[in-house]
Write a protein that holds these residues in place. Structure first.
Motif, PDB file in Angstrom:
ATOM      1  N   PHE A   5       0.821  -1.208   0.000  1.00  0.00           N
ATOM      2  CA  PHE A   5       0.000   0.000   0.000  1.00  0.00           C
ATOM      3  C   PHE A   5       0.858   1.263   0.000  1.00  0.00           C
ATOM      4  O   PHE A   5       0.376   2.345  -0.339  1.00  0.00           O
ATOM      5  N   VAL A   6       2.114   1.123   0.411  1.00  0.00           N
ATOM      6  CA  VAL A   6       3.004   2.279   0.527  1.00  0.00           C
ATOM      7  C   VAL A   6       3.979   2.280  -0.647  1.00  0.00           C
ATOM      8  O   VAL A   6       4.774   1.350  -0.781  1.00  0.00           O
ATOM      9  N   PRO A   7       3.940   3.287  -1.514  1.00  0.00           N
ATOM     10  CA  PRO A   7       4.861   3.320  -2.656  1.00  0.00           C
ATOM     11  C   PRO A   7       6.314   3.382  -2.191  1.00  0.00           C
ATOM     12  O   PRO A   7       6.614   3.861  -1.099  1.00  0.00           O
ATOM     13  N   TYR A   8       7.204   2.884  -3.037  1.00  0.00           N
ATOM     14  CA  TYR A   8       8.621   2.947  -2.701  1.00  0.00           C
ATOM     15  C   TYR A   8       9.102   4.385  -2.656  1.00  0.00           C
ATOM     16  O   TYR A   8       8.657   5.240  -3.421  1.00  0.00           O
ATOM     17  N   GLN A   9      10.028   4.619  -1.782  1.00  0.00           N
ATOM     18  CA  GLN A   9      10.660   5.928  -1.690  1.00  0.00           C
ATOM     19  C   GLN A   9      11.488   6.184  -2.944  1.00  0.00           C
ATOM     20  O   GLN A   9      12.149   5.278  -3.459  1.00  0.00           O
ATOM     21  N   GLU A  10      11.456   7.389  -3.438  1.00  0.00           N
ATOM     22  CA  GLU A  10      12.175   7.722  -4.662  1.00  0.00           C
ATOM     23  C   GLU A  10      13.442   8.507  -4.347  1.00  0.00           C
ATOM     24  O   GLU A  10      13.475   9.310  -3.421  1.00  0.00           O
ATOM     25  N   PHE A  11      14.482   8.254  -5.154  1.00  0.00           N
ATOM     26  CA  PHE A  11      15.757   8.939  -4.989  1.00  0.00           C
ATOM     27  C   PHE A  11      16.249   9.419  -6.339  1.00  0.00           C
ATOM     28  O   PHE A  11      15.888   8.865  -7.388  1.00  0.00           O
ATOM     29  N   SER A  12      17.106  10.414  -6.320  1.00  0.00           N
ATOM     30  CA  SER A  12      17.709  10.911  -7.553  1.00  0.00           C
ATOM     31  C   SER A  12      18.762   9.921  -8.042  1.00  0.00           C
ATOM     32  O   SER A  12      19.214   9.038  -7.308  1.00  0.00           O
ATOM     33  N   ASP A  13      19.173  10.067  -9.301  1.00  0.00           N
ATOM     34  CA  ASP A  13      20.223   9.210  -9.851  1.00  0.00           C
ATOM     35  C   ASP A  13      21.501   9.321  -9.036  1.00  0.00           C
ATOM     36  O   ASP A  13      22.181   8.315  -8.781  1.00  0.00           O
ATOM     37  N   GLU A  14      21.831  10.528  -8.622  1.00  0.00           N
ATOM     38  CA  GLU A  14      23.052  10.718  -7.841  1.00  0.00           C
ATOM     39  C   GLU A  14      22.934  10.061  -6.472  1.00  0.00           C
ATOM     40  O   GLU A  14      23.892   9.454  -5.978  1.00  0.00           O
ATOM     41  N   GLU A  15      21.765  10.150  -5.846  1.00  0.00           N
ATOM     42  CA  GLU A  15      21.565   9.490  -4.555  1.00  0.00           C
ATOM     43  C   GLU A  15      21.642   7.968  -4.686  1.00  0.00           C
ATOM     44  O   GLU A  15      22.219   7.289  -3.831  1.00  0.00           O
ATOM     45  N   ASN A  16      21.075   7.441  -5.771  1.00  0.00           N
ATOM     46  CA  ASN A  16      21.173   5.997  -6.002  1.00  0.00           C
ATOM     47  C   ASN A  16      22.625   5.560  -6.190  1.00  0.00           C
ATOM     48  O   ASN A  16      23.047   4.514  -5.673  1.00  0.00           O
ATOM     49  N   TYR A  17      23.385   6.345  -6.944  1.00  0.00           N
ATOM     50  CA  TYR A  17      24.803   6.028  -7.136  1.00  0.00           C
ATOM     51  C   TYR A  17      25.545   6.057  -5.801  1.00  0.00           C
ATOM     52  O   TYR A  17      26.321   5.141  -5.480  1.00  0.00           O
ATOM     53  N   ARG A  18      25.314   7.092  -5.007  1.00  0.00           N
ATOM     54  CA  ARG A  18      25.988   7.198  -3.709  1.00  0.00           C
ATOM     55  C   ARG A  18      25.633   6.003  -2.825  1.00  0.00           C
ATOM     56  O   ARG A  18      26.505   5.465  -2.118  1.00  0.00           O
ATOM     57  N   ALA A  19      24.374   5.573  -2.850  1.00  0.00           N
ATOM     58  CA  ALA A  19      23.956   4.444  -2.021  1.00  0.00           C
ATOM     59  C   ALA A  19      24.634   3.151  -2.457  1.00  0.00           C
ATOM     60  O   ALA A  19      25.125   2.379  -1.621  1.00  0.00           O
ATOM     61  N   MET A  20      24.674   2.893  -3.763  1.00  0.00           N
ATOM     62  CA  MET A  20      25.293   1.662  -4.239  1.00  0.00           C
ATOM     63  C   MET A  20      26.799   1.668  -4.002  1.00  0.00           C
ATOM     64  O   MET A  20      27.398   0.633  -3.681  1.00  0.00           O
ATOM     65  N   LYS A  21      27.436   2.819  -4.148  1.00  0.00           N
ATOM     66  CA  LYS A  21      28.873   2.914  -3.876  1.00  0.00           C
ATOM     67  C   LYS A  21      29.137   2.674  -2.393  1.00  0.00           C
ATOM     68  O   LYS A  21      30.096   1.980  -2.024  1.00  0.00           O
ATOM     69  N   PHE A  22      28.303   3.223  -1.532  1.00  0.00           N
ATOM     70  CA  PHE A  22      28.425   3.005  -0.086  1.00  0.00           C
ATOM     71  C   PHE A  22      28.264   1.521   0.237  1.00  0.00           C
ATOM     72  O   PHE A  22      29.038   0.953   1.017  1.00  0.00           O
ATOM     73  N   PHE A  23      27.270   0.895  -0.368  1.00  0.00           N
ATOM     74  CA  PHE A  23      27.013  -0.529  -0.152  1.00  0.00           C
ATOM     75  C   PHE A  23      28.220  -1.370  -0.572  1.00  0.00           C
ATOM     76  O   PHE A  23      28.706  -2.227   0.173  1.00  0.00           O
ATOM     77  N   GLN A  24      28.733  -1.111  -1.777  1.00  0.00           N
ATOM     78  CA  GLN A  24      29.876  -1.881  -2.256  1.00  0.00           C
ATOM     79  C   GLN A  24      31.092  -1.665  -1.374  1.00  0.00           C
ATOM     80  O   GLN A  24      31.785  -2.630  -1.010  1.00  0.00           O
ATOM     81  N   ASP A  25      31.368  -0.422  -1.025  1.00  0.00           N
ATOM     82  CA  ASP A  25      32.527  -0.136  -0.171  1.00  0.00           C
ATOM     83  C   ASP A  25      32.410  -0.836   1.176  1.00  0.00           C
ATOM     84  O   ASP A  25      33.402  -1.330   1.718  1.00  0.00           O
ATOM     85  N   THR A  26      31.180  -0.890   1.707  1.00  0.00           N
ATOM     86  CA  THR A  26      30.957  -1.577   2.976  1.00  0.00           C
ATOM     87  C   THR A  26      31.293  -3.058   2.854  1.00  0.00           C
ATOM     88  O   THR A  26      32.004  -3.622   3.695  1.00  0.00           O
ATOM     89  N   LEU A  27      30.807  -3.712   1.808  1.00  0.00           N
ATOM     90  CA  LEU A  27      31.057  -5.143   1.650  1.00  0.00           C
ATOM     91  C   LEU A  27      32.524  -5.440   1.370  1.00  0.00           C
ATOM     92  O   LEU A  27      33.087  -6.400   1.920  1.00  0.00           O
ATOM     93  N   LEU A  28      33.152  -4.642   0.532  1.00  0.00           N
ATOM     94  CA  LEU A  28      34.567  -4.873   0.250  1.00  0.00           C
ATOM     95  C   LEU A  28      35.413  -4.740   1.510  1.00  0.00           C
ATOM     96  O   LEU A  28      36.365  -5.496   1.722  1.00  0.00           O
ATOM     97  N   SER A  29      35.057  -3.794   2.366  1.00  0.00           N
ATOM     98  CA  SER A  29      35.826  -3.592   3.603  1.00  0.00           C
ATOM     99  C   SER A  29      35.688  -4.770   4.555  1.00  0.00           C
ATOM    100  O   SER A  29      36.510  -4.947   5.456  1.00  0.00           O
ATOM    101  N   LYS A  30      34.660  -5.578   4.355  1.00  0.00           N
ATOM    102  CA  LYS A  30      34.425  -6.731   5.223  1.00  0.00           C
ATOM    103  C   LYS A  30      34.858  -8.049   4.573  1.00  0.00           C
ATOM    104  O   LYS A  30      34.638  -9.129   5.129  1.00  0.00           O
ATOM    105  N   GLY A  31      35.457  -7.967   3.388  1.00  0.00           N
ATOM    106  CA  GLY A  31      36.029  -9.141   2.764  1.00  0.00           C
ATOM    107  C   GLY A  31      35.158  -9.835   1.738  1.00  0.00           C
ATOM    108  O   GLY A  31      35.504 -10.912   1.256  1.00  0.00           O
TER     109      GLY A  31
END
Length: 566
Positions: free
Chosen positions: A200-226
């Motif tokens: 019932f609740v639509p997904y939150q929307e983000f800009s292209d730049e915000e999406n890029y920042r989020a995915m880069k943060f996610f990848q950097d987090t996983l790489l730092s943990k091996g």
């Protein structure tokens, strides 16, 4: 496989745990570009590397194959840490409310507020079982919508403006498996919606730049943990619909910045047409397939969670659940349709990956799988059940007989002061036997580990490895309590008989995990011909105290022979 300039590197003066049974421990390794060309003794490694090789003297450190997270919701906590209300640091009701209040007062410019990570167990009375009421959020902000997902992403806590904005009323019909919670005395909205009602609740929307920042943060987090590879699922909660999962990774790939091997999963809708969903998946599979990304998996959400009273059990919940003495939760799929969906997924070449918390959900899933396997050609399917909070002894053996992989989250495999009290209240003595490990392995079930990040807010593999070995407390600091020094400390010890070995746990993140994703020919072990995905760590997990394994530090992470962290 990428073509790289050929640069030989010799890694020496180290201990290498290969996870290759024929050559389990060695002292040196040679890579050439993105490939491992030798792992063995130092003298032969020097000869193979030659005089022009780059040399890395590791001063006694340890090399392991890089890790795979076999159940992770991309991009993890990135949106909430970067842009929203992040409640994972809270360890009490007061801290929960203080974080919400602080974020809203600091961002008066926002028209809506989103967040994630509240824990029902921090609240008392009925709220400690049902969830916090809408009035708590109304007191903080009565004129703008607030929508906060719980830590597991299975329900949403909303204030009155949010409920009104999305027309959530006591009499609104829910899809199968969904619930709009009302006060049993007044019939008024409580402020909690569960599972499929989240649509019932639509997904939150983000800009292209915000999406890029989020995915880069996610990848950097996983790489730092091996980690260098993942089975990625859409996040539960308020963000990232299933159709944009690969688009988010492609942003990194198009910029030449993707340093993960990504298998993707698509959620199957229990109310939708199976054939139509599979056609969409086949179209997406062809569209997104690259050397690093592919859609391989159909995700089935079979039941909810114990604390939400929608984990599906073989025997009823305790009286404390307040649902009567015959209440067993619910299965979100019709069993016949589930068997049909399993059959069609396997015939189309997709792996099956099932969220199954309760022993009832696992039992019915195995019934459906038996039916489906009778209708498909014999093959190497490698289907998976994940979470497995409760599993009957009979069904442990059935999993082995059908070659079902157990994708577990050992981060949860101890008596958590944040969760175990509620689990014991709702399950009685069954809570003492939850989250099996050794009893699955002893029957021949392959163990694969994962974090379910962001449900586990700190997806550090060595925390999980410690918990699997000790079945005892990890992340004490994050829980606001003193750490243990003895793995047999009784306070947080969960079913000592379910302990497994250090090797079992490391394999669950490496060779077993790569096997579960059909990538065992290229990654998962340190041996000649494999891709050079590996990590360097500062301590030997076989030599330190089991209660200190979580203190091991990842010094560097290598992907395709390239240092991507450290």
């Amino acid at each position: 496989e990428k073509k790289m300039m050929s640069v030989k590197r010799l890694y020496r003066n180290c201990r290498i745990y290969t996870m290759n049974d024929s050559n389990p421990v060695c002292q040196a390794m040679v890579t050439d570009g993105n490939k491992i060309i030798y792992a063995g003794n130092t003298a032969k490694a020097k000869a193979i590397a030659g005089s022009n090789a780059e040399i890395a003297d590791l001063d006694g450190m340890v090399i392991l194959p890089a890790f795979c997270d076999a159940h992770v919701h991309a991009p993890g906590l990135a949106y909430d840490i970067l842009f929203n209300i992040n409640l994972y640091p809270a360890i009490s009701e007061k801290e929960t409310m203080d974080i919400i209040r602080s974020h809203i007062s600091s961002h008066p410019e926002k028209e809506m507020y989103y967040g994630r990570g509240f824990n029902v167990n921090f609240f008392s009375g009925e709220e400690g079982i049902v969830g916090p009421r809408k009035e708590r959020l109304d007191e903080i902000c009565a004129d703008k919508p607030i929508i906060i997902s719980d830590f597991g992403g299975n329900c949403m806590w909303m204030n009155t403006p949010a409920l009104a904005k999305y027309n959530i009323t006591p009499d609104r019909k829910c899809p199968a498996g969904g619930e709009i919670v009302t006060d049993p005395r007044t019939g008024e909205l409580w402020g909690i919606i569960r599972n499929e009602a989240r649509c019932f609740v639509p997904y939150q929307e983000f800009s292209d730049e915000e999406n890029y920042r989020a995915m880069k943060f996610f990848q950097d987090t996983l790489l730092s943990k091996g980690y260098t590879s993942v089975l990625a699922l859409r996040p539960p909660g308020t963000v990232e619909p299933r159709t944009t999962l690969f688009e988010a990774f492609k942003v990194l790939e198009d910029r030449g910045e993707l340093k993960l091997r990504v298998n993707g999963a698509r959620d199957m809708d229990p109310a939708g047409d199976i054939d139509a969903q599979l056609e969409e998946m086949l179209h997406t599979k062809e569209k997104v397939k690259t050397s690093q990304m592919q859609l391989t998996t159909a995700k089935f959400f079979l039941d909810g969670v114990i604390e939400g009273l929608d984990g599906f059990l073989l025997e009823p919940y305790s009286d404390a659940a307040g649902k009567g003495n015959s209440f067993t939760g619910c299965l979100f799929w019709d069993k016949d349709k589930l068997a049909e969906a399993f059959e069609k997924c396997m015939k189309k070449g997709f792996q099956i990956h099932c969220h199954s918390i309760g022993d009832g959900a696992t039992h019915d899933a195995l019934d459906a799988m038996e039916t489906a396997l009778e209708k498909v050609a014999p093959d190497d399917y490698r289907n998976t059940l994940t979470h497995l909070q409760l599993v009957s002894d009979e069904d442990k053996q059935r999993m082995a007989d059908m070659n079902i992989i157990a994708t577990v989250q050992p981060y949860w495999h101890f008596k958590s002061p944040a969760m175990f009290g509620l689990e014991k209240e709702l399950l009685d003595e069954r809570a003492e036997t939850e989250y099996p490990l050794a009893s699955l392995k002893s029957r021949g079930v392959m163990l694969v580990s994962s974090s379910d990040y962001p449900v586990t807010p700190n997806p550090y593999p060595f925390c999980a490895i410690e918990a699997g070995v000790t079945r005892n407390l990890i992340n004490a600091c994050d829980l606001g309590i003193d750490d243990i020094t003895d793995m047999d400390d009784e306070r947080y010890l969960l079913c000592k008989d379910e302990r497994v070995s250090v090797t079992d746990m490391i394999k669950s993140f490496t060779c077993n995990s790569s096997y579960s994703r059909f990538t065992e020919d290229i990654i998962g072990t340190i041996e000649e011909g494999k891709l050079a995905d590996f990590i360097i760590i500062d301590s030997d997990p076989y030599e330190i105290s089991p209660a200190d394994i979580e203190k091991i530090k990842v010094i560097s992470t290598y992907f395709d022979g390239e240092k991507v962290y450290g």
